[in-house]
Design a protein around this motif. Structure first.
Motif, mmCIF file in Angstrom:
data_model
loop_
_atom_site.group_PDB
_atom_site.id
_atom_site.type_symbol
_atom_site.label_atom_id
_atom_site.label_comp_id
_atom_site.label_asym_id
_atom_site.label_seq_id
_atom_site.Cartn_x
_atom_site.Cartn_y
_atom_site.Cartn_z
ATOM 1 N N VAL A 332 -1.798 -3.272 -2.083
ATOM 2 C CA VAL A 332 -0.727 -2.591 -1.359
ATOM 3 C C VAL A 332 -0.403 -3.124 -0.188
ATOM 4 C CG1 VAL A 332 0.465 -0.560 0.549
ATOM 5 C CG2 VAL A 332 -0.457 -0.002 -1.538
ATOM 6 N N TYR A 353 5.578 0.221 2.687
ATOM 7 C CA TYR A 353 4.550 1.389 2.046
ATOM 8 C C TYR A 353 3.941 2.599 1.787
ATOM 9 C CZ TYR A 353 4.701 -2.850 -1.407
ATOM 10 O OH TYR A 353 5.685 -3.681 -2.084
ATOM 11 N N VAL A 384 7.471 3.764 -1.605
ATOM 12 C CA VAL A 384 7.782 2.491 -1.579
ATOM 13 C C VAL A 384 9.205 2.409 -1.296
ATOM 14 C CG1 VAL A 384 8.265 0.428 -3.087
ATOM 15 C CG2 VAL A 384 6.346 2.216 -3.960
ATOM 16 N N THR A 404 7.226 -3.722 -8.502
ATOM 17 C CA THR A 404 6.143 -3.529 -6.702
ATOM 18 C C THR A 404 5.516 -2.044 -7.786
ATOM 19 O OG1 THR A 404 5.327 -3.462 -4.869
ATOM 20 C CG2 THR A 404 7.473 -2.332 -5.698
ATOM 21 N N THR A 405 6.315 -0.861 -8.357
ATOM 22 C CA THR A 405 5.745 0.812 -8.358
ATOM 23 C C THR A 405 4.906 0.347 -9.828
ATOM 24 O OG1 THR A 405 7.863 1.553 -7.563
ATOM 25 C CG2 THR A 405 6.696 2.309 -9.321
#
Length: 470
Positions: A332, A353, A384, A404-405
């Motif tokens: 993260v 996050y 997110v 990013t997920t």
């Protein structure tokens, strides 16, 4: 007035049922409401209708269905995705459904669908009771409740939907019904996580619980404390089993804080003073500021200044997380650092996050529900959040949220080949392109059946949101 009044008159409905009709000017993507990390996506509605009763809602649903007019239902405001609570057609605003009725004999509270949780907590405070509801100021009652609803009280009592005793529902045919476990068990199941697929909920009856003063607030940490914050977060999730204790740990890039990665922790204990040692690790870390203290529940929810300019734009997404590990938190932080460099532009920028740990038994407090469709394993709804101001970067941020997920899901799986369809994605956070198989999973056949029974003309498909396939 606008065309909606003409339609009402043409169909023989008194125009006085339209309490107010106006043009809504808005933006093409999401705009941030006055609460941290929560937004409503808005569009330019041709008309806004303000019903005052459930019967009014029934009339407008019949009109919209007969004319196949796109519409949206706006409660207090919660969902992020564009078009979910907005439309270029007719917007139904639930803002007049603002009652909170406490019944001490049944220890329940009936709450209007147009409220935000701040209003509910304030109204119940005089009775020294509370309900399971939102953790941030400005979160709408209806969206949170219909999509699941994680709370500071979830470790003790479950999700918001686990505490619902009755839904007041306006069906697409205009009729009004009270749905309970005993009266309509299948529909009751479907409404718990099924959003607006079967009609419009105008009120919720929730179980109440005793409530006194609580202890908590927010601690903000500098970049130099991030490793210690991660270690304290893992230790808390591993060792603390007291259901009155809860935290949310945030990592992110904020241009308003010297343009570097920082961390913060929201901490909560459901009593005026926590037991020794539960939060000592967090309190011992050097911080930039803290507002932790004994206070009312409402004060805790409102402890963080949450107002943002209406022109800000945003996306949510979610990473279902079985366990909080050091490796995942390192991933993260790495994502925060990566996107802070990739997305720096002439747009204001906030990347966050949120790690939201809960006890393993939180899904044992209520019966079956459409979300989560399986209660064998709880997944924690890591959030997110990407926020920006320049519409020229809408596509860049949408792609960043997706990327990013995906990477964090891989990190959460620790290299295992995880079938996303078998893991519930929290619908109140999930990105707009998330397949409904990840939202409802094995509940989909039941929801499809309920859709055929209660909305055979598919009226509710004219509204935005997560839709049951037909």
């Amino acid at each position: 007035m606008c065309h909606l009044v003409a339609v009402l008159a043409f169909l023989g409905v008194a125009a006085t049922l339209v309490t107010a009709v106006e043009t809504s000017s808005a933006y093409s993507r999401s705009t941030i409401s006055t609460c941290q990390g929560i937004a409503n996506a808005v569009s330019s509605a041709s008309s806004v209708y303000y019903p005052g009763t459930s019967e009014d809602v029934g009339i407008i649903l019949q009109i919209l269905g007969e004319n196949r007019t796109p519409f949206a239902i706006k409660g207090g405001g919660h969902i992020m995705n564009p078009g979910f609570s907005s439309t270029t057609g007719v917007q139904i605003s639930m803002s007049r459904f603002r009652h909170v009725d406490y019944d001490p004999s049944s220890q329940t509270a009936t709450i209007g669908a147009g409220l935000v949780w701040d209003d509910v907590y304030s109204a119940l405070d005089r009775y020294n009771v509370n309900v399971v509801g939102g953790r941030n100021s400005g979160v709408g009652v209806a969206g949170l409740a219909l999509g699941g609803g994680y709370s500071w009280l979830t470790n003790q009592y479950g999700l918001v939907l686990d505490t619902i005793q009755m839904f007041q529902l306006v069906l697409p045919d205009g009729s009004v019904t009270n749905v309970t476990q005993s009266s309509d068990p299948d529909l009751f199941f479907g409404l718990k996580g099924g959003y607006n697929n079967f009609g419009v909920v105008t009120a919720f009856t929730l179980q109440t619980h005793p409530q006194g003063q609580v202890w908590g607030g927010t601690i903000i940490y500098p970049n130099s404390s991030i490793k210690d914050v991660s270690a304290a977060t893992v230790a808390f999730t591993t060792n603390v089993t007291d259901p009155k204790a809860a935290i949310i740990t945030y990592y992110g890039y904020d241009e308003g804080n010297a343009s570097f990665i920082i961390a913060s922790v929201d901490i909560f204990y459901d009593a005026p003073t926590p037991p020794d040692r539960i939060f000592d690790d967090f309190l011992a870390i050097p911080s930039l500021e803290s507002n932790v203290q004994t206070r009312s529940f409402l004060s805790l929810v409102q402890a963080v200044t949450t107002a943002m300019p209406a022109t800000f734009r945003g996306y949510f997404d979610t990473v279902p997380l079985a366990d909080v590990t050091s490796d995942f938190l390192d991933a993260v932080v790495a994502e925060s650092e990566y996107w802070s460099k990739q997305l720096v532009s002439d747009s204001e920028l906030l990347i966050v996050y949120g790690i939201e740990p809960f006890l393993p038994d939180i899904l044992t407090h209520g019966g079956p529900s459409a979300y989560p469709w399986t209660r064998a394993q709880r997944y924690q709804p890591t959030n997110v959040i990407f926020i920006w101001s320049n519409p020229a970067y809408d596509d860049d941020f949408a792609n960043a949220a997706i990327q990013t997920t995906a990477r964090l899901k891989s990190a959460a799986a620790q290299g295992a080949n995880v079938d996303d369809a078998g893991i519930p994605s929290y619908p109140n956070y999930a990105f707009e392109t998330t397949p409904v198989s990840q939202i409802w999973g094995s509940a989909l056949p039941t929801l499809t059946y309920l859709k055929q029974v209660y909305d055979p003309d598919n009226v509710m498909s004219l509204a935005g949101g997560w839709k049951v396939p037909t």
